[in-house]
Design a protein around this motif. Structure first.
Motif, mmCIF file in Angstrom:
data_model
loop_
_atom_site.group_PDB
_atom_site.id
_atom_site.type_symbol
_atom_site.label_atom_id
_atom_site.label_comp_id
_atom_site.label_asym_id
_atom_site.label_seq_id
_atom_site.Cartn_x
_atom_site.Cartn_y
_atom_site.Cartn_z
ATOM 1 N N UNK A 31 0.841 -1.214 0.000
ATOM 2 C CA UNK A 31 0.000 0.000 0.000
ATOM 3 C C UNK A 31 0.872 1.260 0.000
ATOM 4 N N UNK A 32 1.952 1.224 0.800
ATOM 5 C CA UNK A 32 2.865 2.379 0.818
ATOM 6 C C UNK A 32 3.525 2.538 -0.553
ATOM 7 N N UNK A 33 3.868 1.409 -1.161
ATOM 8 C CA UNK A 33 4.470 1.466 -2.508
ATOM 9 C C UNK A 33 3.469 2.058 -3.509
ATOM 10 N N UNK A 34 2.168 1.705 -3.340
ATOM 11 C CA UNK A 34 1.136 2.266 -4.233
ATOM 12 C C UNK A 34 1.039 3.776 -4.039
ATOM 13 N N UNK A 35 1.114 4.215 -2.781
ATOM 14 C CA UNK A 35 1.089 5.661 -2.506
ATOM 15 C C UNK A 35 2.317 6.322 -3.141
ATOM 16 N N UNK A 36 3.474 5.627 -3.089
ATOM 17 C CA UNK A 36 4.701 6.143 -3.713
ATOM 18 C C UNK A 36 4.482 6.344 -5.211
ATOM 19 N N UNK A 37 3.853 5.347 -5.838
ATOM 20 C CA UNK A 37 3.577 5.443 -7.282
ATOM 21 C C UNK A 37 2.556 6.542 -7.588
ATOM 22 N N UNK A 38 1.567 6.731 -6.718
ATOM 23 C CA UNK A 38 0.590 7.823 -6.915
ATOM 24 C C UNK A 38 1.282 9.175 -6.828
ATOM 25 N N UNK A 39 2.197 9.300 -5.837
ATOM 26 C CA UNK A 39 2.958 10.543 -5.699
ATOM 27 C C UNK A 39 3.811 10.807 -6.933
ATOM 28 N N UNK A 40 4.428 9.727 -7.451
ATOM 29 C CA UNK A 40 5.259 9.863 -8.655
ATOM 30 C C UNK A 40 4.403 10.333 -9.833
ATOM 31 N N UNK A 41 3.182 9.768 -9.943
ATOM 32 C CA UNK A 41 2.277 10.157 -11.033
ATOM 33 C C UNK A 41 1.974 11.649 -10.966
ATOM 34 N N UNK A 42 1.662 12.139 -9.762
ATOM 35 C CA UNK A 42 1.372 13.572 -9.593
ATOM 36 C C UNK A 42 2.610 14.413 -9.906
ATOM 37 N N UNK A 43 3.751 14.019 -9.320
ATOM 38 C CA UNK A 43 4.982 14.815 -9.461
ATOM 39 C C UNK A 43 5.496 14.787 -10.897
ATOM 40 N N UNK A 44 5.824 13.584 -11.366
ATOM 41 C CA UNK A 44 6.446 13.499 -12.697
ATOM 42 C C UNK A 44 5.433 13.822 -13.790
ATOM 43 N N UNK A 45 4.147 13.489 -13.549
ATOM 44 C CA UNK A 45 3.107 13.835 -14.525
ATOM 45 C C UNK A 45 3.005 15.348 -14.717
ATOM 46 N N UNK A 46 2.951 16.097 -13.610
ATOM 47 C CA UNK A 46 2.798 17.557 -13.736
ATOM 48 C C UNK A 46 4.079 18.193 -14.287
ATOM 49 N N UNK A 47 5.245 17.676 -13.844
ATOM 50 C CA UNK A 47 6.509 18.221 -14.364
ATOM 51 C C UNK A 47 6.628 17.954 -15.868
ATOM 52 N N UNK A 48 6.264 16.744 -16.293
ATOM 53 C CA UNK A 48 6.389 16.393 -17.722
ATOM 54 C C UNK A 48 5.456 17.249 -18.577
ATOM 55 N N UNK A 49 4.232 17.514 -18.090
ATOM 56 C CA UNK A 49 3.297 18.348 -18.866
ATOM 57 C C UNK A 49 3.859 19.771 -19.028
ATOM 58 N N UNK A 50 4.501 20.285 -17.952
ATOM 59 C CA UNK A 50 5.089 21.624 -18.023
ATOM 60 C C UNK A 50 6.289 21.632 -18.973
ATOM 61 N N UNK A 51 7.119 20.565 -18.888
ATOM 62 C CA UNK A 51 8.297 20.476 -19.770
ATOM 63 C C UNK A 51 7.887 20.427 -21.248
#
Ligand code: HEM
Length: 164
Positions: A31-51
């Motif tokens: 479950x913690x790993x899933x939360x880690x992946x959700x955080x990555x989706x938010x972080x890298x997803x938003x950064x990639x859209x801006x890039x």
């Protein structure tokens, strides 16, 4: 490693009260790993859209509007990733601290921070000149490419932690 930080600190993390809670229930770690992946989706997803916008895609969208919308989500994602990642790390801290994929991942995360600071200090102040319809100048596009490469490398290192 042992001589600089000392295994005690890492051993304390591994057997600390927080990681004992994680071990209580077999599903907590995934479950913690899933939360880690959700955080990555938010972080890298938003950064990639801006890039992608900094590379000149969707020039009808104002860079300043996109920054206002995406930056808070990347901060939220970073917070979630660091907290969940810290817990994943703590569960086996002495071993993960020696893991070359994990070490490289932390170096790459630091590099993404330096890259973002260079953008905000040296490029963003002139944003009004390339906010809309105009192709951002080469330094901006270069920083966007470096960011996309670094975050991809961070993700690859994250996936390799369990295999090296
Ligand atoms: C900041 C951006 C970060 C990104 C993009 C990221 C990405 C990833 C990815 C993609 C995985 C693989 C997940 C899987 O195989 O299911 C992972 C695993 C892991 N991450 Fe992160 N991570 C980040 C930050 C951190 C931080 C700050 C820490 C610790 C302080 C951390 C600790 C870990 C650990 C220990 C694992 C291994 C989990 C396992 O395979 O069991 N991560 N990370």
């Amino acid at each position: 490693m042992a001589s600089s930080i000392g295994p005690e600190w890492l051993l304390w993390l591994k057997h600390g009260p927080l990681t004992e809670i994680v071990r209580q229930w077999v599903w907590t770690y995934p479950l913690v790993e899933a939360v880690h992946l959700l955080g990555i989706t938010l972080l890298v997803g938003s950064v990639a859209m801006f890039d992608l916008r900094l590379l000149g895609i969707s020039r009808h969208l104002r860079v300043t509007d996109l920054a206002g919308h995406l930056l808070p989500w990347s901060y939220a994602g970073f917070g979630i990733v660091v907290l969940s990642g810290g817990l994943l790390f703590a569960t086996d801290a002495p071993a993960i601290a020696l893991n070359p994929a994990f070490r490289l991942k932390l170096v790459l995360i630091a590099a993404t921070g330096v890259n973002a600071i260079v953008f905000h200090w040296f490029c963003y102040p002139s944003v009004q000149q390339w906010d809309r319809w105009v192709k951002p100048h080469p330094m901006v596009r270069g920083i966007a490419i470096v960011s996309l490469i670094l975050w991809t490398a961070v993700i690859i290192c994250g996936c390799l932690i369990a295999y090296v």
